[in-house]
Scaffold this motif. Structure first.
Motif, PDB file in Angstrom:
ATOM      1  N   LEU A   1       0.825  -1.211   0.000  1.00  0.00           N
ATOM      2  CA  LEU A   1       0.000   0.000   0.000  1.00  0.00           C
ATOM      3  C   LEU A   1       0.862   1.265   0.000  1.00  0.00           C
ATOM      4  O   LEU A   1       0.563   2.242  -0.691  1.00  0.00           O
ATOM      5  CB  LEU A   1      -0.933  -0.017   1.222  1.00  0.00           C
ATOM      6  CG  LEU A   1      -1.803   1.212   1.426  1.00  0.00           C
ATOM      7  CD1 LEU A   1      -2.756   1.407   0.244  1.00  0.00           C
ATOM      8  CD2 LEU A   1      -2.594   1.111   2.730  1.00  0.00           C
TER       9      LEU A   1
ATOM     10  N   LEU B   1      -9.347   3.911   0.595  1.00  0.00           N
ATOM     11  CA  LEU B   1      -9.314   2.518   0.145  1.00  0.00           C
ATOM     12  C   LEU B   1     -10.771   2.129  -0.118  1.00  0.00           C
ATOM     13  O   LEU B   1     -11.574   2.035   0.823  1.00  0.00           O
ATOM     14  CB  LEU B   1      -8.694   1.608   1.221  1.00  0.00           C
ATOM     15  CG  LEU B   1      -7.341   2.064   1.790  1.00  0.00           C
ATOM     16  CD1 LEU B   1      -6.778   1.012   2.755  1.00  0.00           C
ATOM     17  CD2 LEU B   1      -6.343   2.363   0.690  1.00  0.00           C
TER      18      LEU B   1
ATOM     19  N   ASP C   1     -13.268  -0.207   1.888  1.00  0.00           N
ATOM     20  CA  ASP C   1     -13.972   0.256   3.080  1.00  0.00           C
ATOM     21  C   ASP C   1     -15.032   1.257   2.646  1.00  0.00           C
ATOM     22  O   ASP C   1     -14.735   2.412   2.357  1.00  0.00           O
ATOM     23  CB  ASP C   1     -13.000   0.931   4.065  1.00  0.00           C
ATOM     24  CG  ASP C   1     -12.236  -0.090   4.891  1.00  0.00           C
ATOM     25  OD1 ASP C   1     -12.799  -1.151   5.220  1.00  0.00           O
ATOM     26  OD2 ASP C   1     -11.069   0.177   5.217  1.00  0.00           O
TER      27      ASP C   1
ATOM     28  N   TYR D   1      -5.028  -5.462  10.390  1.00  0.00           N
ATOM     29  CA  TYR D   1      -5.060  -4.002  10.288  1.00  0.00           C
ATOM     30  C   TYR D   1      -3.752  -3.352  10.742  1.00  0.00           C
ATOM     31  O   TYR D   1      -2.938  -3.975  11.415  1.00  0.00           O
ATOM     32  CB  TYR D   1      -6.157  -3.449  11.221  1.00  0.00           C
ATOM     33  CG  TYR D   1      -7.544  -3.888  10.895  1.00  0.00           C
ATOM     34  CD1 TYR D   1      -8.301  -3.198   9.952  1.00  0.00           C
ATOM     35  CD2 TYR D   1      -8.108  -4.988  11.529  1.00  0.00           C
ATOM     36  CE1 TYR D   1      -9.606  -3.587   9.662  1.00  0.00           C
ATOM     37  CE2 TYR D   1      -9.413  -5.392  11.237  1.00  0.00           C
ATOM     38  CZ  TYR D   1     -10.154  -4.686  10.307  1.00  0.00           C
ATOM     39  OH  TYR D   1     -11.440  -5.069  10.020  1.00  0.00           O
ATOM     40  N   GLY D   2      -3.653  -2.041  10.428  1.00  0.00           N
ATOM     41  CA  GLY D   2      -2.706  -1.205  11.144  1.00  0.00           C
ATOM     42  C   GLY D   2      -3.366  -0.877  12.476  1.00  0.00           C
ATOM     43  O   GLY D   2      -4.581  -0.670  12.523  1.00  0.00           O
TER      44      GLY D   2
ATOM     45  N   GLU E   1       1.821  -2.182  11.926  1.00  0.00           N
ATOM     46  CA  GLU E   1       1.049  -2.834  10.877  1.00  0.00           C
ATOM     47  C   GLU E   1       0.841  -4.311  11.213  1.00  0.00           C
ATOM     48  O   GLU E   1       1.793  -5.048  11.455  1.00  0.00           O
ATOM     49  CB  GLU E   1       1.763  -2.682   9.522  1.00  0.00           C
ATOM     50  CG  GLU E   1       1.040  -3.289   8.341  1.00  0.00           C
ATOM     51  CD  GLU E   1      -0.278  -2.585   7.965  1.00  0.00           C
ATOM     52  OE1 GLU E   1      -0.536  -1.464   8.428  1.00  0.00           O
ATOM     53  OE2 GLU E   1      -1.055  -3.195   7.211  1.00  0.00           O
ATOM     54  N   LYS E   2      -0.404  -4.713  11.224  1.00  0.00           N
ATOM     55  CA  LYS E   2      -0.814  -6.108  11.397  1.00  0.00           C
ATOM     56  C   LYS E   2      -0.137  -6.845  12.558  1.00  0.00           C
ATOM     57  O   LYS E   2       0.476  -7.904  12.360  1.00  0.00           O
ATOM     58  CB  LYS E   2      -0.625  -6.868  10.075  1.00  0.00           C
ATOM     59  CG  LYS E   2      -1.372  -6.184   8.920  1.00  0.00           C
ATOM     60  CD  LYS E   2      -1.696  -7.084   7.770  1.00  0.00           C
ATOM     61  CE  LYS E   2      -2.666  -6.443   6.808  1.00  0.00           C
ATOM     62  NZ  LYS E   2      -2.173  -5.427   5.921  1.00  0.00           N
TER      63      LYS E   2
ATOM     64  N   VAL F   1      -6.725   0.957  12.061  1.00  0.00           N
ATOM     65  CA  VAL F   1      -6.780   1.917  10.962  1.00  0.00           C
ATOM     66  C   VAL F   1      -7.756   1.391   9.916  1.00  0.00           C
ATOM     67  O   VAL F   1      -7.682   0.231   9.520  1.00  0.00           O
ATOM     68  CB  VAL F   1      -5.383   2.040  10.305  1.00  0.00           C
ATOM     69  CG1 VAL F   1      -5.439   2.947   9.077  1.00  0.00           C
ATOM     70  CG2 VAL F   1      -4.353   2.529  11.323  1.00  0.00           C
TER      71      VAL F   1
ATOM     72  N   GLN G   1       4.924  -0.475   3.635  1.00  0.00           N
ATOM     73  CA  GLN G   1       3.684  -0.194   4.358  1.00  0.00           C
ATOM     74  C   GLN G   1       3.489   1.302   4.586  1.00  0.00           C
ATOM     75  O   GLN G   1       4.409   1.986   5.045  1.00  0.00           O
ATOM     76  CB  GLN G   1       3.683  -0.921   5.715  1.00  0.00           C
ATOM     77  CG  GLN G   1       3.722  -2.438   5.611  1.00  0.00           C
ATOM     78  CD  GLN G   1       2.425  -3.036   5.049  1.00  0.00           C
ATOM     79  OE1 GLN G   1       1.423  -2.321   4.840  1.00  0.00           O
ATOM     80  NE2 GLN G   1       2.442  -4.323   4.771  1.00  0.00           N
TER      81      GLN G   1
ATOM     82  N   THR H   1       1.632   2.449   6.872  1.00  0.00           N
ATOM     83  CA  THR H   1       1.690   2.566   8.339  1.00  0.00           C
ATOM     84  C   THR H   1       3.109   2.911   8.808  1.00  0.00           C
ATOM     85  O   THR H   1       3.282   3.763   9.684  1.00  0.00           O
ATOM     86  CB  THR H   1       1.247   1.225   8.981  1.00  0.00           C
ATOM     87  OG1 THR H   1      -0.116   0.998   8.611  1.00  0.00           O
ATOM     88  CG2 THR H   1       1.355   1.252  10.493  1.00  0.00           C
TER      89      THR H   1
HETATM   90  C1  G1P Z   1      -4.410  -1.732   4.675  1.00  0.00           C
HETATM   91  C2  G1P Z   1      -3.454  -1.021   5.642  1.00  0.00           C
HETATM   92  C3  G1P Z   1      -3.869  -1.266   7.085  1.00  0.00           C
HETATM   93  C4  G1P Z   1      -5.319  -0.870   7.275  1.00  0.00           C
HETATM   94  C5  G1P Z   1      -6.229  -1.552   6.243  1.00  0.00           C
HETATM   95  C6  G1P Z   1      -7.636  -0.993   6.330  1.00  0.00           C
HETATM   96  O1  G1P Z   1      -4.241  -3.106   4.826  1.00  0.00           O
HETATM   97  O2  G1P Z   1      -2.125  -1.479   5.419  1.00  0.00           O
HETATM   98  O3  G1P Z   1      -3.043  -0.537   7.967  1.00  0.00           O
HETATM   99  O4  G1P Z   1      -5.718  -1.192   8.588  1.00  0.00           O
HETATM  100  O5  G1P Z   1      -5.749  -1.355   4.909  1.00  0.00           O
HETATM  101  O6  G1P Z   1      -8.518  -1.612   5.425  1.00  0.00           O
HETATM  102  P1  G1P Z   1      -4.780  -4.174   3.728  1.00  0.00           P
HETATM  103  O7  G1P Z   1      -6.225  -4.344   3.996  1.00  0.00           O
HETATM  104  O8  G1P Z   1      -4.470  -3.571   2.395  1.00  0.00           O
HETATM  105  O9  G1P Z   1      -3.991  -5.432   3.981  1.00  0.00           O
END
Ligand code: G1P
Length: 290
Positions: free
Chosen positions: A112, A132, A135, A173-174, A193-194, A206, A232, A234
């Motif tokens: 990301l 994103l 969401d 998530y972050g 992150e995660k 996040v 990342q 994050t």
């Molecule tokens: C991304 C971000 C993460 C966030 C999430 C929210 O992760 O890296 O920090 O919490 O989106 O949807 P991904 O879902 O792309 O793995």
């Protein structure tokens, strides 16, 4: 961050593996919730937040997104000829006239943070938003990004949308460690992150909305691969936090649907149907039967 937000970045180069086989040919951002694709909800939110420049970070499989926001000459001519004004308005309304869409490619799926960095030549050194589209955030008053842009401008700080998630889901998530300022906002102390549930600093996750300063691009350039071997966002925000001392976590007003998975898409669809006076009785009746 005292300038108003004009540009919003949409990282849309993901593979959408959770929706295979449909996503063999349909970009996941084009999956509909009722009659509108996910990307339309995201774009509407950005425009409502004041954006006039939308930057789509895309790849070779996502041409449908560019087509969707382009003028559909033939279709428009046919609708006009037949006097189908309502439909014509829908077709022409995917992108308001004062808004421009710019497409940049992310040649490799490096994360990301890397996707956002691909937007640097278009965004430059000014505050910008990131949405994103997975969401989907439903709201009745102000959209989530608009709430965040106003806060970012007033506080002269980056703003990250957060939401409480079940403690055993932090590794999706972050996650932030933050000191509350008021009912909705908090000052972030640390972001990761995660994290595994046992290592997570909290269950405040996040979600897919960010308001960031242009400075983040330089920090992204210096960011090395982190969780999952990816660059990342994050980690770059954590660097921004160390440098500027102030980044806010914000609990937006609205309901978030994680349409990156089937359950979320089903929920979003049922929720949106319930907002429609014609469809609400259909959902009620059918859900009763089920
Ligand atoms: C991304 C971000 C993460 C966030 C999430 C929210 O992760 O890296 O920090 O919490 O989106 O949807 P991904 O879902 O792309 O793995």
């Amino acid at each position: 961050m005292s300038k108003p937000l004009r540009k919003v970045v949409f990282p849309v180069a993901g593979l959408g593996t959770r929706f295979l086989p449909a996503t063999k040919v349909v970009a996941k951002e084009m999956l509909p919730v009722l009659d509108r694709p996910l990307i339309q909800y995201a774009v509407d939110e950005a425009v409502e937040a004041g954006a006039d420049t939308l930057v789509f970070v895309t790849n070779r499989y996502k041409h449908a997104i560019a087509d969707y926001f382009d003028k559909a000459y033939e279709l428009e001519a046919k609708l006009q000829e037949k006097g189908k004004d309502e439909l014509l308005k829908l077709v022409q309304g995917t992108l308001p006239k004062h808004v421009r869409a710019i497409f940049v490619t992310q040649p490799e799926a490096l994360g990301l943070g890397h996707a956002v960095l691909c937007a640097k030549p278009v965004v430059g050194d000014e505050p910008f938003g990131v949405i994103l589209p997975d969401d989907l955030i439903w709201h009745t008053a102000k959209g989530a990004l608009r709430q965040m842009a106003e806060l970012g401008q007033a506080e002269e700080a980056g703003v990250i949308a957060v939401e409480e998630v079940p403690a055993d889901e932090t590794d999706k998530y972050g996650v932030v460690d933050a000191t509350p300022v008021d009912e909705r906002s908090a000052r972030i102390r640390h972001m990761v992150e995660k994290p595994k549930p046992a290592e997570a600093p909290s269950n405040l996750a996040v979600v897919g909305r960010y308001v960031l300063p242009g400075r983040i691009f330089e920090l992204l350039e210096a960011t090395t691969p982190g969780a999952g071997g990816e660059i990342q966002l994050t980690d770059a925000i954590e660097a921004l936090l160390k440098e500027q001392g102030k980044v806010l976590a914000y609990r937006f007003e609205g309901t978030r649907f994680d349409c990156g998975n089937k359950a979320g898409l089903v929920r979003a669809t049922m929720h949106m149907a319930m907002q429609d006076p014609k469809l609400a009785p259909v959902v009620r009746e059918f859900a009763g039967k089920l």
